[in-house]
Design a protein around this motif. Structure first.
Motif, PDB file in Angstrom:
ATOM      1  N   GLU A  49      -0.432  14.354   1.162  1.00  0.00           N
ATOM      2  CA  GLU A  49      -1.222  15.542   1.474  1.00  0.00           C
ATOM      3  C   GLU A  49      -1.881  15.421   2.838  1.00  0.00           C
ATOM      4  N   GLU A  50      -2.454  14.246   3.122  1.00  0.00           N
ATOM      5  CA  GLU A  50      -3.109  14.070   4.411  1.00  0.00           C
ATOM      6  C   GLU A  50      -2.102  14.146   5.557  1.00  0.00           C
ATOM      7  N   ALA A  51      -0.952  13.543   5.370  1.00  0.00           N
ATOM      8  CA  ALA A  51       0.051  13.555   6.437  1.00  0.00           C
ATOM      9  C   ALA A  51       0.614  14.956   6.659  1.00  0.00           C
ATOM     10  N   LEU A  52       0.837  15.703   5.592  1.00  0.00           N
ATOM     11  CA  LEU A  52       1.472  17.004   5.724  1.00  0.00           C
ATOM     12  C   LEU A  52       0.497  18.138   6.013  1.00  0.00           C
ATOM     13  N   LYS A  53      -0.794  17.960   5.695  1.00  0.00           N
ATOM     14  CA  LYS A  53      -1.760  19.023   5.968  1.00  0.00           C
ATOM     15  C   LYS A  53      -2.511  18.793   7.269  1.00  0.00           C
ATOM     16  N   THR A  54      -3.058  17.620   7.450  1.00  0.00           N
ATOM     17  CA  THR A  54      -3.901  17.410   8.623  1.00  0.00           C
ATOM     18  C   THR A  54      -3.121  16.936   9.843  1.00  0.00           C
ATOM     19  N   HIS A  55      -2.040  16.202   9.650  1.00  0.00           N
ATOM     20  CA  HIS A  55      -1.258  15.682  10.772  1.00  0.00           C
ATOM     21  C   HIS A  55       0.155  16.257  10.772  1.00  0.00           C
ATOM     22  N   ASP A  56       0.304  17.507  10.380  1.00  0.00           N
ATOM     23  CA  ASP A  56       1.639  18.073  10.230  1.00  0.00           C
ATOM     24  C   ASP A  56       2.366  18.230  11.553  1.00  0.00           C
ATOM     25  N   HIS A  57       1.659  18.508  12.618  1.00  0.00           N
ATOM     26  CA  HIS A  57       2.332  18.701  13.907  1.00  0.00           C
ATOM     27  C   HIS A  57       2.937  17.395  14.419  1.00  0.00           C
ATOM     28  N   GLU A  58       2.276  16.273  14.188  1.00  0.00           N
ATOM     29  CA  GLU A  58       2.801  14.983  14.623  1.00  0.00           C
ATOM     30  C   GLU A  58       3.933  14.501  13.721  1.00  0.00           C
ATOM     31  N   CYS A  59       3.863  14.822  12.437  1.00  0.00           N
ATOM     32  CA  CYS A  59       4.834  14.291  11.471  1.00  0.00           C
ATOM     33  C   CYS A  59       6.088  15.144  11.346  1.00  0.00           C
ATOM     34  N   GLY A  81       0.818  -1.208   0.000  1.00  0.00           N
ATOM     35  CA  GLY A  81       0.000   0.000   0.000  1.00  0.00           C
ATOM     36  C   GLY A  81       0.851   1.257   0.000  1.00  0.00           C
ATOM     37  N   PRO A  82       0.197   2.433  -0.106  1.00  0.00           N
ATOM     38  CA  PRO A  82       0.947   3.682  -0.225  1.00  0.00           C
ATOM     39  C   PRO A  82       1.626   4.127   1.064  1.00  0.00           C
ATOM     40  N   VAL A  83       1.204   3.616   2.206  1.00  0.00           N
ATOM     41  CA  VAL A  83       1.840   3.947   3.485  1.00  0.00           C
ATOM     42  C   VAL A  83       2.353   2.648   4.081  1.00  0.00           C
ATOM     43  N   MET A  84       3.664   2.585   4.331  1.00  0.00           N
ATOM     44  CA  MET A  84       4.237   1.343   4.863  1.00  0.00           C
ATOM     45  C   MET A  84       5.289   1.654   5.916  1.00  0.00           C
ATOM     46  N   HIS A  85       5.579   0.651   6.715  1.00  0.00           N
ATOM     47  CA  HIS A  85       6.527   0.782   7.821  1.00  0.00           C
ATOM     48  C   HIS A  85       7.770  -0.033   7.516  1.00  0.00           C
ATOM     49  N   LEU A  86       8.934   0.612   7.557  1.00  0.00           N
ATOM     50  CA  LEU A  86      10.216  -0.061   7.414  1.00  0.00           C
ATOM     51  C   LEU A  86      11.053   0.229   8.648  1.00  0.00           C
ATOM     52  N   ARG A  87      11.925  -0.680   8.967  1.00  0.00           N
ATOM     53  CA  ARG A  87      12.863  -0.456  10.076  1.00  0.00           C
ATOM     54  C   ARG A  87      14.264  -0.616   9.510  1.00  0.00           C
ATOM     55  N   LEU A  88      15.024   0.477   9.536  1.00  0.00           N
ATOM     56  CA  LEU A  88      16.394   0.465   9.051  1.00  0.00           C
ATOM     57  C   LEU A  88      17.318   0.450  10.259  1.00  0.00           C
TER      58      LEU A  88
END
Length: 118
Positions: A85-95, A63-70
């Motif tokens: 857009e959703e991550a940077l506009k609506t959840h920008d303070h957390e991200c 999917g378009p959002v995935m979790h990797l551990r480096l």
């Protein structure tokens, strides 16, 4: 006394183990899907060849959002315009927050500088 101590250990050890495993399972529920990881190196062993093609194949699979551990660093990869857009506009303070470190405060005059400011 030793018999009482061993009895209490037998009673409370499964209870403590169940609490610990429950906390670990609960913390994993908030993460997006991603490929299987190895314990110490995470997904570093899978990053081979051209990185952009590998991430594109992973996006098709997970999917378009995935979790990797480096290594020990967890990363959330966003590979679609709508999710970004959703991550940077609506959840920008957390991200988009940076950790407030002593070095950043010293070099940026209490985080007032444009380059290092929060």
């Amino acid at each position: 006394m030793a018999m009482l101590l061993s009895f209490l250990l037998i009673i409370f050890l499964p209870f403590l183990l169940s609490l610990i495993t429950k906390k670990i399972k609960d913390s994993k529920h908030n993460l997006p899907p991603g490929p299987k990881k190895l314990p110490i190196i995470g997904n570093l062993h899978q990053l081979q060849g051209m990185l952009h093609r590998y991430l594109h194949d992973l996006a098709k699979k997970h999917g378009p959002v995935m979790h990797l551990r480096l290594g020990f660093v967890p990363m959330v990869i966003i590979s679609s315009k709508e999710a970004a857009e959703e991550a940077l506009k609506t959840h920008d303070h957390e991200c988009c927050t940076r950790p407030n470190t002593v070095a950043a405060r010293v070099f940026s005059r209490d985080n007032k500088n444009i380059g290092l400011g929060a």
